[in-house]
Each structure stands twice: as structure tokens, then as C-alpha cells.
Design a protein around this motif. Sequence first.
Motif, PDB file in Angstrom:
ATOM      1  N   LEU A 144       0.830  -1.203   0.000  1.00  0.00           N
ATOM      2  CA  LEU A 144       0.000   0.000   0.000  1.00  0.00           C
ATOM      3  C   LEU A 144       0.867   1.256   0.000  1.00  0.00           C
ATOM      4  CD1 LEU A 144      -2.568  -1.190   2.677  1.00  0.00           C
ATOM      5  CD2 LEU A 144      -3.015  -0.928   0.226  1.00  0.00           C
ATOM      6  N   TYR A 145       1.950   1.206   0.757  1.00  0.00           N
ATOM      7  CA  TYR A 145       2.880   2.336   0.832  1.00  0.00           C
ATOM      8  C   TYR A 145       3.423   2.681  -0.557  1.00  0.00           C
ATOM      9  CZ  TYR A 145       7.327   4.716   1.644  1.00  0.00           C
ATOM     10  OH  TYR A 145       8.380   5.586   1.591  1.00  0.00           O
ATOM     11  N   PHE A 146       3.921   1.679  -1.266  1.00  0.00           N
ATOM     12  CA  PHE A 146       4.475   1.939  -2.591  1.00  0.00           C
ATOM     13  C   PHE A 146       3.391   2.342  -3.587  1.00  0.00           C
ATOM     14  CE2 PHE A 146       8.275  -0.583  -1.193  1.00  0.00           C
ATOM     15  CZ  PHE A 146       9.176   0.467  -1.303  1.00  0.00           C
ATOM     16  N   TRP A 147       2.212   1.719  -3.495  1.00  0.00           N
ATOM     17  CA  TRP A 147       1.110   2.120  -4.382  1.00  0.00           C
ATOM     18  C   TRP A 147       0.794   3.591  -4.136  1.00  0.00           C
ATOM     19  CZ3 TRP A 147      -3.585   4.398  -4.374  1.00  0.00           C
ATOM     20  CH2 TRP A 147      -4.360   4.275  -5.527  1.00  0.00           C
ATOM     21  N   ASN A 148       0.677   3.981  -2.867  1.00  0.00           N
ATOM     22  CA  ASN A 148       0.367   5.369  -2.525  1.00  0.00           C
ATOM     23  C   ASN A 148       1.424   6.316  -3.076  1.00  0.00           C
ATOM     24  OD1 ASN A 148      -1.243   7.349  -0.815  1.00  0.00           O
ATOM     25  ND2 ASN A 148       0.829   7.635  -0.024  1.00  0.00           N
ATOM     26  N   SER A 149       2.684   5.924  -2.996  1.00  0.00           N
ATOM     27  CA  SER A 149       3.765   6.775  -3.504  1.00  0.00           C
ATOM     28  C   SER A 149       3.664   6.954  -5.013  1.00  0.00           C
ATOM     29  CB  SER A 149       5.124   6.171  -3.158  1.00  0.00           C
ATOM     30  OG  SER A 149       5.301   6.113  -1.766  1.00  0.00           O
ATOM     31  N   LEU A 150       3.411   5.877  -5.712  1.00  0.00           N
ATOM     32  CA  LEU A 150       3.357   5.937  -7.174  1.00  0.00           C
ATOM     33  C   LEU A 150       2.076   6.595  -7.696  1.00  0.00           C
ATOM     34  CD1 LEU A 150       4.797   2.405  -7.965  1.00  0.00           C
ATOM     35  CD2 LEU A 150       5.874   4.601  -8.523  1.00  0.00           C
ATOM     36  N   PHE A 151       0.974   6.380  -6.988  1.00  0.00           N
ATOM     37  CA  PHE A 151      -0.317   6.878  -7.461  1.00  0.00           C
ATOM     38  C   PHE A 151      -0.752   8.153  -6.745  1.00  0.00           C
ATOM     39  CE2 PHE A 151      -0.243   2.611  -9.084  1.00  0.00           C
ATOM     40  CZ  PHE A 151      -0.930   2.695 -10.290  1.00  0.00           C
ATOM     41  N   ASP A 152       0.203   8.901  -6.228  1.00  0.00           N
ATOM     42  CA  ASP A 152      -0.077  10.187  -5.589  1.00  0.00           C
ATOM     43  C   ASP A 152      -0.738  11.112  -6.621  1.00  0.00           C
ATOM     44  OD1 ASP A 152       0.787  13.129  -5.108  1.00  0.00           O
ATOM     45  OD2 ASP A 152       1.100  12.155  -3.162  1.00  0.00           O
ATOM     46  N   PRO A 153      -1.859  11.752  -6.272  1.00  0.00           N
ATOM     47  CA  PRO A 153      -2.561  12.591  -7.245  1.00  0.00           C
ATOM     48  C   PRO A 153      -1.677  13.643  -7.913  1.00  0.00           C
ATOM     49  CG  PRO A 153      -3.972  12.210  -5.377  1.00  0.00           C
ATOM     50  CD  PRO A 153      -2.621  11.633  -5.017  1.00  0.00           C
ATOM     51  N   ARG A 154      -0.802  14.260  -7.164  1.00  0.00           N
ATOM     52  CA  ARG A 154       0.080  15.288  -7.729  1.00  0.00           C
ATOM     53  C   ARG A 154       0.928  14.701  -8.861  1.00  0.00           C
ATOM     54  NH1 ARG A 154       2.520  16.093  -3.068  1.00  0.00           N
ATOM     55  NH2 ARG A 154       0.928  17.596  -2.627  1.00  0.00           N
TER      56      ARG A 154
END
Length: 191
Positions: free
Chosen positions: A146-156
Motif C-alpha cells: 500500500l505504501y508503494f502504491w500510494n507513492s506511485l499513485f499520488d494525485p500530484r
Amino acid sequence: MRSDTERNRARIIKAASRLAAKHGNAIRMQDVAEKAEVSTATAYRHFGSVDEALAEFRYGVGETLREFSLGRAEHGVALLEVVSKRWIELVMKHGRAMVHTRSDEGYLKRLRAGAQYLTVQADALERPIREAVEETGIADPGDIGLYFWNSLFDPRELFDLHETVGLDPDEIATRLVRALLGTLRGWAPAA
């Protein structure tokens, strides 16, 4: 909650998201109240800050993603791709309001502490990530996935890939899912 209370709360959330999309972090609760056509006191009765209203907005988007994810018949990498693509579509639909939920604490700390707007998103992603790593023979990463997904799929960063690089949401989803799986393969303990 009474219907007028619910209506005011929804108007405040909507106003905060629209103002954040247009003006970024330079908005005050008074601005939100004015846009929502409620008093500033009413706005503060619902939310202690603009950030709280935006977190509630992000929670609603996360609920949409969770419902989408739980209703899908795909499995493995295909499921991860379709859920990730839906996230990108939601980010593009809701615009820059998706960028402004920030904290001084890291993602895992907030997730493990139960930040609602993150836990609902994690609920949407748990099965897709788990099945994708199983299908590709990667060790279960737990919440690091989840951590890596969140990093890659950050809206910005999604806006950057779309607006600056010129990729469409399908291409972004496909490439970022591949990058995520490569990252998780590299993160896994050596065999």
C-alpha cells in the motif's frame, strides 16, 4: 443527523473541495463557509479546519474506489490495473482537490493510526495488491504494498504524468502497475 445538518455538512465538503481545486492550500474556513452558503460558525461546528473537510472529501472518494474494487470480478494483475485506473479517473474527475490532503506524518504511520481517508483506500487496494503479487510470485509485502502504491499513485504525480508527459489514464495505470510490481519484487527479501 437531521437533514439540514447533513445538507450543510455536504455543502461544506463540496465547497472545500472546489475551492482547494481552484486555489490550493490558500483557503480559509471563512471562504469555505461563504461558498457553502453557511455561517463560519456552522462550518466550524462540522469541521475544525479546512484540512478536516478535505479529509472527509477524500474519504468519500475512497469509498467510491472501495465499492468499485469490491464489485470487480477480475483477479490478480488485471484487478490491480482496473482498480488503479479507476483511481486515476477519480483523481482526474475531482481535480486538484485530491492533491491537498497532506500531513507531516508519513503514510504508514497515518494508515496504522487509522486515518479514515487512508483506511478506506487501503480496503479498496488490499485484494488487488495481494492477488497481483501472488500471481507474479512476489512475497506478500503487507502494508508496504500500500505504501508503494500510494507513492506511485499520488494525485500530484498523476497530474504530472498526464499534463506534463502527456500520458492518458490507461497508459499511466498500466505503466505504474508494472513499476509497482517491479518495486515490490525489488523490495522483497533475497531468496
